[in-house]
Motif scaffolding. Structure first.
Motif, PDB file in Angstrom:
ATOM      1  N   GLU A 413       0.817  -1.209   0.000  1.00  0.00           N
ATOM      2  CA  GLU A 413       0.000   0.000   0.000  1.00  0.00           C
ATOM      3  C   GLU A 413       0.856   1.265   0.000  1.00  0.00           C
ATOM      4  O   GLU A 413       0.706   2.136   0.858  1.00  0.00           O
ATOM      5  N   PRO A 414       1.776   1.402  -0.941  1.00  0.00           N
ATOM      6  CA  PRO A 414       2.723   2.529  -0.881  1.00  0.00           C
ATOM      7  C   PRO A 414       2.065   3.895  -1.013  1.00  0.00           C
ATOM      8  O   PRO A 414       2.490   4.850  -0.353  1.00  0.00           O
ATOM      9  N   GLU A 415       1.010   4.021  -1.856  1.00  0.00           N
ATOM     10  CA  GLU A 415       0.384   5.334  -2.048  1.00  0.00           C
ATOM     11  C   GLU A 415      -0.241   5.856  -0.759  1.00  0.00           C
ATOM     12  O   GLU A 415      -0.274   7.062  -0.519  1.00  0.00           O
ATOM     13  N   ARG A 416      -0.730   4.941   0.086  1.00  0.00           N
ATOM     14  CA  ARG A 416      -1.333   5.378   1.353  1.00  0.00           C
ATOM     15  C   ARG A 416      -0.300   5.406   2.471  1.00  0.00           C
ATOM     16  O   ARG A 416      -0.319   6.274   3.348  1.00  0.00           O
ATOM     17  N   ALA A 417       0.635   4.441   2.432  1.00  0.00           N
ATOM     18  CA  ALA A 417       1.597   4.320   3.526  1.00  0.00           C
ATOM     19  C   ALA A 417       2.553   5.501   3.590  1.00  0.00           C
ATOM     20  O   ALA A 417       2.882   5.988   4.676  1.00  0.00           O
ATOM     21  N   LEU A 418       2.987   6.004   2.427  1.00  0.00           N
ATOM     22  CA  LEU A 418       4.001   7.050   2.432  1.00  0.00           C
ATOM     23  C   LEU A 418       3.496   8.363   3.025  1.00  0.00           C
ATOM     24  O   LEU A 418       4.166   8.942   3.894  1.00  0.00           O
ATOM     25  N   PRO A 419       2.333   8.878   2.626  1.00  0.00           N
ATOM     26  CA  PRO A 419       1.852  10.114   3.252  1.00  0.00           C
ATOM     27  C   PRO A 419       1.583   9.954   4.750  1.00  0.00           C
ATOM     28  O   PRO A 419       1.884  10.856   5.536  1.00  0.00           O
ATOM     29  N   GLU A 420       1.026   8.814   5.148  1.00  0.00           N
ATOM     30  CA  GLU A 420       0.767   8.595   6.566  1.00  0.00           C
ATOM     31  C   GLU A 420       2.061   8.550   7.363  1.00  0.00           C
ATOM     32  O   GLU A 420       2.159   9.114   8.465  1.00  0.00           O
ATOM     33  N   LEU A 421       3.070   7.903   6.809  1.00  0.00           N
ATOM     34  CA  LEU A 421       4.357   7.811   7.496  1.00  0.00           C
ATOM     35  C   LEU A 421       5.000   9.187   7.604  1.00  0.00           C
ATOM     36  O   LEU A 421       5.556   9.547   8.645  1.00  0.00           O
ATOM     37  N   ARG A 422       4.923   9.963   6.511  1.00  0.00           N
ATOM     38  CA  ARG A 422       5.491  11.309   6.537  1.00  0.00           C
ATOM     39  C   ARG A 422       4.853  12.132   7.642  1.00  0.00           C
ATOM     40  O   ARG A 422       5.534  12.847   8.398  1.00  0.00           O
TER      41      ARG A 422
END
Length: 493
Positions: A413-422
């Motif tokens: 789920e990179p498209e969702r995981a990256l903004p949440e992680l940021r």
């Protein structure tokens, strides 16, 4: 001030021991038969009194082991009251397995168990050295038994009595080795350890003398045994007695493990003695080989187990150091890029729907490192690493590329995981880092990149894209002239 006390001068203990020793030995030599019984009984009570005094004064840590040792001393005193002629009639050297022999053997066992349990902490950092010393001491008792004790045993010596005497001799020899080892490594405890060692040596000497003079007067045997009791009595009241149960740190030990050649030579002693006895036809009735071997084998097995555990621990440590950053405990560069390679292979096989990498470069870290020093900078890096590790999901991994650069791999789920992680990273890194005497804050610039199914990106290209977006973010800040205080990310996917 209670006595004994750590601040008390050791010379008082030495002087007291000499005075009591001279008084006891002279009184015993000048007394008649009944008077000698009284003197000997009084001497056996002295170590009980000193141990109880030291325990009551709080001078001996680990009270339970010392109470076991006191139980052995009390049993010895009782045996002397029940069989007052055990020494004067030379029963010590007859090896008849009489009730007195069994009671004394039990008392010695309690005394050794209690003292061993009290000294057990020295094995924490020196288990191998202590086991080696015990084996060398135990094996050195073989020649003592075969050449100085067994040939002079009385005719009435029973097989069980010989076994008890041999066990006593071998155990005491092993104790000598252990005490020597502890004395070499525990410098602060050398005073009481020396008294304990002297007690064991005197006991061994008394046993040997009792066998050699079994048909003569027992004066010197009794004198040696009384001196053994008195040296043991001096140990608990020595100012350094509390350090007997405090091991030296492993890093400060002065003595190394015995050389393997010495250990091998010690283990060969009993078989060589048996071989010599077989050649000259005198070994048919010797108990040394079976009894000595039964005592050595458990020590050898324990030593092998300890060496195996050391090797396994060393292998785990090497494996950890090969894949983890020494300062932060995160994956190092080599391991984090390996994780990316494995994740890309999973994406290629359809096992993951994509991955994302996030590069994090700290802003404002260099001034902290320059102004407050590298040690402070290391503390900041450790704090940041801990916060980053707490931000990621269960399957994500965090690594340190070097300096103040970190990389996070997000699986799935990179498209969702990256903004949440940021967002999570920006939140946790906003909190100041508490340092001794001051508080500092750091910012972070982040750059991300994503690889999905069918993507032709390899690991280097993926990291390069994330790196480019991260530096683009830094470039956007430079014209403002403002100090970095937050996060910025330029995403590529």
């Amino acid at each position: 001030m209670r006595w004994p006390h750590r601040a008390s001068p050791a010379v008082l203990v030495h002087a007291g021991f000499l005075i009591v020793a001279v008084a006891a030995t002279v009184s015993y030599a000048l007394a008649d038969a009944s008077g000698r019984t009284v003197v000997y009984a009084l001497v056996t009570a002295v170590p009980i009194i000193t141990f109880l005094t030291a325990l009551r004064a709080g001078h001996l840590p680990d009270r339970r082991p010392w109470r076991i040792a006191i139980g052995g001393l009390i049993l010895l005193a009782l045996s002397n009251l029940i069989w007052p002629t055990w020494i004067t009639d030379h029963q010590l050297g007859r090896a008849e397995a009489a009730p007195a022999d069994l009671m004394v053997a039990t008392a010695h066992l309690l005394l050794l168990l209690g003292s061993g349990a009290a000294l057990r902490r020295h094995a924490t950092n020196d288990l191998g050295g202590i086991m080696d010393a015990a084996m060398i001491g135990l094996c050195s008792g073989g020649p003592l038994w075969e050449w100085l004790i067994r040939p002079y045993l009385a005719e009435e010596a029973s097989p069980l009595g010989q076994v008890l005497l041999l066990l006593d001799l071998l155990i005491l020899s092993a104790v000598v080795g252990v005490l020597v080892r502890i004395g070499l490594t525990a410098k602060k405890a050398r005073g009481p350890i020396a008294y304990m060692l002297l007690c064991v040596v005197l006991t061994l000497s008394a046993i040997g003398l009792a066998v050699l003079t079994v048909h003569d007067a027992a004066l010197w045997t009794a004198e040696l045994m009384m001196l053994a009791y008195l040296t043991l009595a001096a140990a608990p009241v020595h100012p350094s007695a509390p350090y007997c149960t405090v091991p030296q740190p492993a890093a400060t030990r002065a003595a190394g493990h015995p050389r393997l050649a010495w250990l091998g030579a010690a283990l060969c002693v009993n078989p060589l003695i048996a071989a010599v006895q077989t050649l000259d036809g005198s070994g048919g009735q010797s108990l040394l080989l079976p009894v000595g071997t039964l005592m050595v084998v458990p020590l050898v097995l324990l030593r092998f187990r300890q060496l195996s555990a050391q090797r396994d621990e060393a292998e785990r440590t090497l494996a950890h150091h090969a894949s983890h950053d020494e300062l932060t405990g995160l994956y190092n560069r080599r391991q984090i890029v390996r994780e990316i390679d494995l994740a890309l292979e999973q994406v290629g096989r359809g096992e993951l729907d994509g991955i994302a990498v996030l590069l994090c470069d700290l802003d404002g870290f260099k001034p902290i490192n320059d102004r407050l020093g590298h040690q402070t900078g290391d503390i900041v890096l450790q704090a940041v690493a801990s916060r980053l590790a707490g931000c990621v999901r269960h399957d994500d991994v965090v690594g340190r590329l070097g300096g103040d650069e970190f990389l996070i791999l997000c699986r799935g789920e990179p498209e969702r995981a990256l903004p949440e992680l940021r967002h999570r990273i920006a939140t946790v890194l906003e909190a100041p880092v508490q340092l001794p005497g001051t508080v500092v804050s750091v910012g972070v610039t982040m750059g991300g990149a994503v690889a999905g199914p069918g993507s032709a990106l390899d690991r280097d290209t993926l990291i390069g894209l994330a790196d480019a977006t991260m530096y683009a973010g830094k470039a956007q800040r430079r014209p403002t002239g403002m100090a970095p205080s937050g996060d910025q990310i330029v995403e590529t996917w």
